[in-house]
Design an enzyme around this catalytic site. Structure first.
Site, PDB file in Angstrom:
ATOM      1  N   ASP A  82       0.816  -1.215   0.000  1.00 43.40           N
ATOM      2  CA  ASP A  82       0.000   0.000   0.000  1.00 43.40           C
ATOM      3  C   ASP A  82       0.854   1.272   0.000  1.00 43.40           C
ATOM      4  O   ASP A  82       1.954   1.296   0.561  1.00 43.40           O
ATOM      5  CB  ASP A  82      -0.925   0.024   1.218  1.00 43.40           C
ATOM      6  CG  ASP A  82      -2.102  -0.922   1.058  1.00 43.40           C
ATOM      7  OD1 ASP A  82      -2.355  -1.362  -0.079  1.00 43.40           O
ATOM      8  OD2 ASP A  82      -2.775  -1.217   2.059  1.00 43.40           O
ATOM      9  N   TYR A 279      -7.463   4.306  -2.952  1.00 44.73           N
ATOM     10  CA  TYR A 279      -6.950   3.950  -1.634  1.00 44.73           C
ATOM     11  C   TYR A 279      -7.660   4.752  -0.552  1.00 44.73           C
ATOM     12  O   TYR A 279      -7.815   5.965  -0.656  1.00 44.73           O
ATOM     13  CB  TYR A 279      -5.444   4.187  -1.566  1.00 44.73           C
ATOM     14  CG  TYR A 279      -4.802   3.571  -0.356  1.00 44.73           C
ATOM     15  CD1 TYR A 279      -5.016   2.233  -0.038  1.00 44.73           C
ATOM     16  CD2 TYR A 279      -3.978   4.317   0.483  1.00 44.73           C
ATOM     17  CE1 TYR A 279      -4.425   1.661   1.071  1.00 44.73           C
ATOM     18  CE2 TYR A 279      -3.375   3.747   1.592  1.00 44.73           C
ATOM     19  CZ  TYR A 279      -3.610   2.412   1.878  1.00 44.73           C
ATOM     20  OH  TYR A 279      -3.041   1.838   2.994  1.00 44.73           O
TER      21      TYR A 279
END
Length: 620
Positions: A82, A279
């Site tokens: 991430d 995200y």
């Protein structure tokens, strides 16, 4: 022929990326972090307080071996965790584990779509060691505080634990409770002039509030006739909506969907990994320029040219984005989602769409009438163009008053002038939405920690959630007292915010990790050395919320001990168990179903796993 390897941290994410790419790539998962700080070195905390070297232990040796084997079979490796500090720390650990040269091995993307992944693969870069250092610094500080502070509060009042950030959240809640308890209501008055078609409120712009003597004076002097003093008409366009960032997403999910912050982040994680939203851990509200263009075309086709607008926030430079759908054509009803994911996706979708629409327009009319120097004001607001409210209406305007057509100088007769006694009210307790907003406003915590902070204080029995609002328990009040008495300069908003800023400075390379750690530790250790847990022996020990005695009392059929009401700390479900647990494992549900063994109340690491874990890795 060997393939190129992409390593991510989630198996769901790995499967989705694999489905988007051709057979030239293998995609595997680390299942989260591959190492954690060991319980070794100084005081069993896994950190050397002089050199600030960290002893790491493998979380799952089989996963590590799988990653190493896959890496040996690959022609090239990409680290694709991430795009935040947590993700950078995972990539840095993989860099060291696989002995990779830090040169074009990291890829970053903010949505899991084929286009985004392929663009990331075309633009690999170095692992950002500054971001990884910032994450490691936070982990060290939180473990030091968590271990040492928890030992102190357990010795002082028997509290389970205390942490750096959640203790500040508890303090905020306790201080609000104290405000409420100490609040003294103050009397004030509203005054209304009632006319045949509308009513006007006394204009208090020149006074703080109207007390009883002033109210009496106004009632005596504000008599017919009233004269129209001023009429003003203004047309204002308002753009109410911005794309979501993590904090605003969590706040709206609590208020609009009645979802806890934990469930919200869980659903958002699933939507992100499925490639449906960008995200979800972000402090930005910018939107990608290409998405804005696609969104405007969608609005033109489905709503009309007059509804096309631009978002209030700036366009994304590619580094960060707000939370949005990856494709505006993926309407909520076109997707197969579970109920929670559907509600959250619909909220994100509509918020994003509304943010790119034109502003709504309202015509506001203010009418001021006066009698003997006392001014009364009536306001009418008429929605003249829906704009963004076509998707997300803000209010129903049909109940707004319609003021009659009048001229300045016209005289009116009021049917009555009346007073309404009111009392000031105490501030509201915090709920999850307002607590998260407070934390963000005070620069406490980060997007990845908001949900955890809001959840952990309830699982430790420090606060109760009553009708959605946080109320400290007696244990929480005692804990806050101990922390404020001994660590006031550490467990507070100002210092916690300063520490967050220091972590930000590390992430940009403006601060050295060791300097921040040394400064923190000297301050914390000094306070800890002066604190005496024996000062609180006289405090009555607060009883835990669980176990609770049954009413009427009942004996265990297996051993004759008292049966009590317990709560599963993870699912928050009540059940009946023997008070002699773990010696006696009798347990039954509230509806009478008897199980052979008690449910697991605390997760334990098996001895087998401990033996296979590595303890020789130094990432610092």
């Amino acid at each position: 022929m060997s393939k190129e390897l992409i390593i991510v941290e989630s198996p769901t994410k790995a499967r989705h990326i694999k489905s988007l790419l051709n057979n030239e790539y293998d995609v595997i998962s680390t299942y989260g972090h591959i190492y954690k700080i060991a319980d070794t070195l100084d005081e069993g905390i896994g950190v050397d307080f002089n050199s600030w070297l960290v002893d790491y232990i493998a979380i799952n040796q089989k996963t590590i071996e799988m990653i190493q084997a896959a890496a040996l079979q690959s022609s090239r490796i990409y680290l694709a965790s991430d795009p935040d500090r947590e993700g950078e720390a995972i990539s840095y650990a993989l860099l060291k584990l696989l002995n990779l040269k830090n040169d074009k091995v990291r890829i970053s993307y903010h949505e899991i779509t084929k286009k985004a992944i392929l663009e990331a693969l075309q633009n690999p870069h170095e692992v950002d060691c500054n971001l990884s250092d910032a994450q490691e610094t936070r982990a060290i500080i939180d473990k030091v505080v968590g271990y040492k502070l928890s030992r102190f509060v357990k010795s002082a009042i028997g509290a389970i634990s205390a942490g750096r950030v959640q203790s500040v959240a508890l303090r905020i809640i306790c201080e609000r409770e104290e405000e409420i308890n100490n609040f003294i209501p103050q009397e004030y008055y509203l005054l209304w002039a009632n006319f045949p078609n509308f009513r006007a409120a006394y204009d208090v712009s020149d006074v703080v509030s109207v007390d009883k003597p002033l109210a009496k004076k106004i009632l005596e002097e504000a008599v017919n006739p009233f004269t129209v003093k001023d009429i003003s008409v203004n047309e204002a366009s308002r753009h109410y909506y911005m794309p979501y960032k993590t904090s605003t997403l969590l706040q709206d999910a609590v208020k609009k969907l009645k979802l806890t912050s934990y469930k919200t982040m869980q659903a958002a994680q699933s939507l992100f990994q499925s490639g449906l939203i960008t995200y979800h851990r972000t402090t930005d509200t910018a939107l990608d320029r290409g998405f804005i263009f696609a969104c405007r075309k969608y609005i033109e086709t489905n709503y009309g040219t007059e509804y096309m607008g631009y978002p209030i926030s700036k366009e994304s430079t590619g580094a960060h984005e707000g939370i949005r759908p990856t494709n505006i054509n993926n309407t909520p009803d076109s997707l197969k989602l579970n109920p929670v994911e559907y509600k959250l996706y619909e909220m994100i979708y509509k918020q994003t769409l509304a943010s790119v629409m034109s502003p709504s327009i309202r015509r506001k009319t203010d009418l001021i009438v006066t009698s003997h120097g006392w001014d009364f004001k009536a306001t009418s607001t008429l929605l003249t163009f829906l704009g963004c409210e076509k998707v997300l209406p803000r209010q129903v305007d049909s109940d707004q008053i319609i003021l009659p057509s009048l001229q300045v100088g016209s005289q009116l007769s009021a049917l009555s002038v009346v007073e309404e006694q009111k009392f000031t009210t105490p501030p509201y307790r915090y709920n999850q939405a307002s607590l998260i907003k407070k934390l963000e406003d005070e620069n406490i915590g980060r997007p990845s920690t908001y949900a955890y902070i809001a959840t952990v204080i309830t699982t430790r029995d420090y606060v109760l959630v009553e009708r959605g609002y946080y109320q400290p328990t007696q244990l929480g009040i005692y804990l806050n007292k101990v922390l404020v008495d001994n660590f006031d300069s550490f467990i507070n908003i100002a210092y916690t915010s300063t520490l967050e800023e220091a972590l930000d400075q590390i992430s940009t390379g403006a601060e050295e990790k060791k300097q921040v750690l040394t400064s923190f530790y000297d301050k914390f250790q000094n306070l800890l050395s002066l604190a005496n847990p024996n000062n609180y022996q006289a405090l009555p020990k607060p009883k835990s919320l669980y176990p609770k005695p049954l009413e009427p009392s009942e004996k265990c059929p297996n051993c004759g001990g008292d049966l009590v009401l317990q709560e599963n700390k993870y699912k928050h479900q009540e059940f009946i168990a023997c008070s002699n647990f773990p010696k006696c494992k009798y347990v039954r549900s509230l509806n009478g179903v008897v199980n052979a063994t008690a449910p697991k109340l605390k997760r334990k690491v098996s001895s087998k796993r401990k033996k296979t874990a590595k303890k020789d890795l130094k990432l610092s």
